[in-house]
Scaffold this active site. Structure first.
Site, PDB file in Angstrom:
ATOM      1  N   GLY A   1       5.033  14.637 -10.786  1.00 27.40           N
ATOM      2  CA  GLY A   1       4.294  13.438 -10.377  1.00 27.40           C
ATOM      3  C   GLY A   1       3.111  13.876  -9.542  1.00 27.40           C
ATOM      4  O   GLY A   1       2.023  14.133 -10.064  1.00 27.40           O
TER       5      GLY A   1
ATOM      6  N   ILE B   1       4.331   5.282 -17.413  1.00 29.81           N
ATOM      7  CA  ILE B   1       3.011   5.160 -18.038  1.00 29.81           C
ATOM      8  C   ILE B   1       2.588   3.693 -18.132  1.00 29.81           C
ATOM      9  O   ILE B   1       3.217   2.886 -18.823  1.00 29.81           O
ATOM     10  CB  ILE B   1       2.995   5.840 -19.439  1.00 29.81           C
TER      11      ILE B   1
ATOM     12  N   PRO C   1       8.889  13.356 -15.622  1.00 30.43           N
ATOM     13  CA  PRO C   1      10.069  13.218 -14.766  1.00 30.43           C
ATOM     14  C   PRO C   1      10.058  14.208 -13.596  1.00 30.43           C
ATOM     15  O   PRO C   1      10.484  13.879 -12.499  1.00 30.43           O
ATOM     16  CB  PRO C   1      11.224  13.503 -15.730  1.00 30.43           C
TER      17      PRO C   1
ATOM     18  N   GLU D   1      -1.776   6.869  -9.046  1.00 36.46           N
ATOM     19  CA  GLU D   1      -3.055   7.604  -9.017  1.00 36.46           C
ATOM     20  C   GLU D   1      -3.172   8.452  -7.747  1.00 36.46           C
ATOM     21  O   GLU D   1      -4.239   8.592  -7.159  1.00 36.46           O
ATOM     22  CB  GLU D   1      -4.236   6.656  -9.239  1.00 36.46           C
TER      23      GLU D   1
ATOM     24  N   GLN E   1      -3.310 -18.399  19.297  1.00 38.56           N
ATOM     25  CA  GLN E   1      -3.952 -17.095  19.425  1.00 38.56           C
ATOM     26  C   GLN E   1      -3.159 -15.983  18.707  1.00 38.56           C
ATOM     27  O   GLN E   1      -3.751 -15.038  18.167  1.00 38.56           O
ATOM     28  CB  GLN E   1      -4.142 -16.738  20.901  1.00 38.56           C
TER      29      GLN E   1
ATOM     30  N   GLU F   1      -0.133  10.550   0.489  1.00 38.72           N
ATOM     31  CA  GLU F   1      -0.092  11.953   0.930  1.00 38.72           C
ATOM     32  C   GLU F   1      -1.066  12.797   0.099  1.00 38.72           C
ATOM     33  O   GLU F   1      -1.742  13.684   0.623  1.00 38.72           O
ATOM     34  CB  GLU F   1       1.344  12.502   0.802  1.00 38.72           C
TER      35      GLU F   1
ATOM     36  N   GLY G   1       8.868 -18.987   6.466  1.00 41.54           N
ATOM     37  CA  GLY G   1       9.817 -19.164   5.356  1.00 41.54           C
ATOM     38  C   GLY G   1       9.119 -19.367   4.019  1.00 41.54           C
ATOM     39  O   GLY G   1       9.589 -18.888   2.981  1.00 41.54           O
TER      40      GLY G   1
END
Ligand code: CAA
Length: 379
Positions: free
Chosen positions: A131, A157, A128, A363, A279, A367, A340
């Site tokens: 991380g 997990i 918690p 994983e 295009q 950052e 749509g």
């Protein structure tokens, strides 16, 4: 430089491609909607040898290389990233770690059933309040002589309830900071080990993600991987390979959305021609194809470095950073091309867009990958 895949690698890729079309595609929308774990499909992937791809045949694996692993991850992820994350965690974070750092007894007892796909594994690092900052483990494993007493909570997990074997990182000696962390093999059913409710996620909804609670769980000393205090290095080293798996997953999500977009653009009529004749759409497809190709080259380079015993942490992080950002950009564009239709479930691209997001988070966030890369650049 050699860019051609070997005949064996091409055959493995084809097998994964066929499996994705025949076994994963039917039902993928329903599994996503109802958060249903692809249990039958994972069992079949085990029978094909895809749950312990890089493990030596001596321990029940298929003895394939990391490039083949990347190819399989790409093909499965084009269709079902919920199934491919199970494959990725089992292969890179659990089997690889056990084969590389486990002792013979641990390999016989735990690795063989994991590599054959008889059971599934989980890797338990996040908490918690830990991380990205993975050194700040609050889960404790107090040394009681012949066993550790495990207490704490792990969050988010993957394979949380479907796994049988869990590798849990926990702090034994806080005064030693990350040098006091151990990696312990915990079995489902050990007294004091409980599984929290399933997370209701934005994407990869077919995979089961849970928090895990440990209350005075007695883990035998024999279940510690490596020397005392090796747990943090174990986690970092296994995550390096894991990042090749998730980079390849992101690549697959992008490639899946791109292939659907090309097909749709060729079929859909607008302004008296097909979308592919416009295009504005051609340029989008060109950008997607270029980024996907670059992501694939980065994934294969990282896998090649691993296969050839060279350092690959920075290459794996580059592959994960670029492939996950490519997955996000490509899937957003794929929805745009579909208009749509892209916004409803039957056309698959909205699911791929939701699935893409997690590849920038688990994983190691984008950052974190930049931290690893910049350390390599500046050292
Ligand atoms: N291999 C071996 N050892 C390594 C290593 C590697 N790749 N990377 C770092 N280490 C070692 C360092 O050498 C150092 O050891 P010493 O102190 O003995 O020199 C030690 O680990 C600490 O390293 P840092 O000083 O670099 O640690 P840091 O606190 O600055 O953080 C970090 C490094 C890169 C930010 C790291 O904490 C990290 O990667 N965080 C992200 C964690 C993560 O990816 N979590 C994902 C959860 S798992 C998951 O998502 C699975 C799933 O379910 C899908």
């Amino acid at each position: 430089m050699h860019f051609e895949l070997s005949e064996e690698q091409k055959m493995i890729r084809q097998a994964a491609r066929d499996f994705a079309q025949t076994e994963l595609k039917p039902g993928v929308i329903e599994r996503d909607e109802h958060q249903k774990f692809p249990a039958e499909q994972i069992k079949k992937l085990g029978e094909l040898g895809f749950m312990g791809m890089m493990v030596s045949p001596e321990y029940g694996g298929s003895g394939m290389d990391a490039i083949s692993y990347s190819l399989v991850m790409e093909e499965l992820s084009k269709v079902d990233a919920s199934a491919s994350v199970v494959v990725s965690v089992n292969n890179s974070l659990v089997c690889y770690g056990l084969e590389k750092y486990g002792n013979e007894e641990q390999k016989q007892k735990y690795l063989i059933p994991l590599a054959t796909g008889e059971v599934i594994g989980a890797f338990c690092l996040s908490e918690p309040e830990a991380g990205s900052d993975a050194t700040s483990q609050r889960t404790t494993a107090i040394d009681m002589g012949d066993h550790y007493l495990l207490n704490g909570t792990k969050n988010w997990i993957t394979n949380g309830s479907t796994a049988s074997t869990y590798i849990v990182m926990a702090q034994t000696d806080a005064s030693k900071k990350h040098h006091g962390i151990n990696a312990l093999i915990v079995e489902k059913g050990m007294e004091g080990f409980t599984i929290g409710p399933k997370e209701n996620k934005m994407g990869i909804r077919g995979s089961d993600t849970h928090s895990l609670m440990f209350t005075d769980v007695k883990v035998p000393k024999a279940n510690r991987i490596g020397e005392e205090g090796f747990g943090f290095k174990f986690a970092m080293a296994t995550l390096e390979g894991g990042r090749i798996g998730i980079a390849s997953q992101a690549l697959g999500i992008a490639a899946g959305a791109y292939e659907l977009s090309v097909q749709y653009a060729k079929e859909r009529q607008a302004f008296g021609k097909t979308l592919a004749d416009l295009q504005a759409i051609q340029f989008k497809l060109a950008d997607m194809a270029t980024e996907i190709d670059a992501a694939r080259l980065l994934c294969h380079r990282a896998a090649w470095l691993k296969d050839n015993g060279q350092l690959y942490a920075q290459a794996a992080s580059m592959a994960k950073l670029f492939a996950s950002e490519t997955a996000m950009r490509t899937t957003v564009e794929a929805v745009q091309i579909h208009g749509g239709y892209g916004y409803v479930k039957e056309y698959h691209v909205e699911r791929l867009m939701r699935d893409a997001k997690i590849t920038q988070i688990y994983e190691g966030t984008s950052e974190i990958q930049r931290i690893v890369i910049s350390r390599g650049v500046l050292k």
